[in-house]
Structure formats: structure tokens, C-alpha cells
Design a protein around this motif. Structure first.
Motif, short mmCIF file in Angstrom:
data_model
loop_
_atom_site.label_atom_id
_atom_site.label_comp_id
_atom_site.label_asym_id
_atom_site.label_seq_id
_atom_site.Cartn_x
_atom_site.Cartn_y
_atom_site.Cartn_z
N UNK A 72 0.81 -1.21 0.00
CA UNK A 72 0.00 0.00 0.00
C UNK A 72 0.85 1.27 0.00
N UNK A 73 2.08 1.17 0.40
CA UNK A 73 2.94 2.35 0.51
C UNK A 73 3.59 2.64 -0.84
N UNK A 74 2.81 3.26 -1.73
CA UNK A 74 3.29 3.60 -3.07
C UNK A 74 3.71 5.07 -3.05
N UNK A 75 4.96 5.32 -3.34
CA UNK A 75 5.51 6.68 -3.28
C UNK A 75 5.30 7.43 -4.59
N UNK A 76 5.43 6.71 -5.71
CA UNK A 76 5.34 7.36 -7.03
C UNK A 76 4.80 6.36 -8.04
N UNK A 77 3.98 6.87 -8.96
CA UNK A 77 3.51 6.06 -10.08
C UNK A 77 3.75 6.86 -11.36
N UNK A 78 4.37 6.21 -12.35
CA UNK A 78 4.66 6.89 -13.61
C UNK A 78 4.12 6.05 -14.76
#
Length: 132
Positions: free
Chosen positions: A36-42
Motif C-alpha cells: 500500500x505504501x506507493x511513493x510514485x507512479x509513472x
């Protein structure tokens, strides 16, 4: 599409189909793991979402492939001229995970943004009366 996630005190860059080695996770082989700990999505240069500190509603899912131990490292303690030598080995346990999907939260539609109420204009303070 790739994501940067935080797991086991470290940050990992993952994309769908990648096989990543994490520190030992409490999950059985074949089970699904969610991060759940997603820092960045590209989205490959088209769109980048950066969290503060995490992206809301984003999840990365993976399947546990195997558990194992890394290659042995030697810990050798030595003190000169004192006949002190200690040799010890260490093998760090790991969990091998295959990333199956990267899910992004559903975004607001344009209609919802347009129907939001506009902010009220600020009131000006009343003029002060002068004494004569």
C-alpha cells in the motif's frame, strides 16, 4: 508503467512482471502480497503521480514465488598483535516476489470538478471612522 514502493524499510522501483527480492516477508509461497505504501507512479513519461508521502488509493500486488537465503558473507573480526581472530558467516533471508499488477485510484471525472461550488469572495473590512 512503473511504481516506486516502500517495503521492508527500503524503496523499490517495480513494474508489472518484475521479479523482486525483498527481505523476508510473512507470506507463504503462492500467496498474494499487497503493497500500500506507493511513493510514485509513472506512466512512462506521460503522467507522473507523486504522493505526499504516499499516493492515495494506489496499490501494487505481487505473488510470492519463493523464500530463500542469500549468498553467505564472511564476518571476520581481527585485532593486530593480540591473537584475536573470530570468523562468522551470515546468510540473509529473502522473499522472491513477482509483481502482478499496479493499481491506480479512480480519478475524479471532469463533470465533478466543474460542479464544485466556486469560492466566496472575501469581505472587505469596514472603513474606520475618523475622530474630529
Amino acid at each position: 508503467m512503473y511504481a516506486i514502493i516502500e517495503a521492508c524499510g527500503k524503496q523499490y522501483k517495480v513494474s508489472k512482471g518484475d521479479v523482486v527480492f525483498f527481505e523476508k516477508l510473512d507470506a507463504e509461497e503462492g500467496k498474494t502480497v499487497k503493497f500500500d505504501k506507493v511513493i510514485l507512479i509513472s506512466d512512462e513519461g506521460k503522467k507522473v503521480e507523486v504522493g505526499a508521502p504516499y499516493v492515495k488509493g494506489a496499490k501494487v500486488e505481487g505473488k510470492v514465488v519463493a523464500h530463500g537465503k542469500a549468498k553467505k558473507i564472511i564476518v571476520f573480526k581481527y585485532k593486530a598483535k593480540k591473537n584475536y581472530r573470530r570468523k562468522q558467516g551470515h546468510r540473509q533471508p529473502y522473499t522472491k516476489v513477482e509483481i502482478t499488477s499496479i493499481k491506480v485510484a479512480a480519478e475524479k471525472t471532469e463533470k465533478a470538478e466543474k460542479t464544485e461550488k466556486p469560492e466566496k469572495a472575501e469581505k472587505k473590512p469596514a472603513a474606520k471612522k475618523e475622530e474630529v
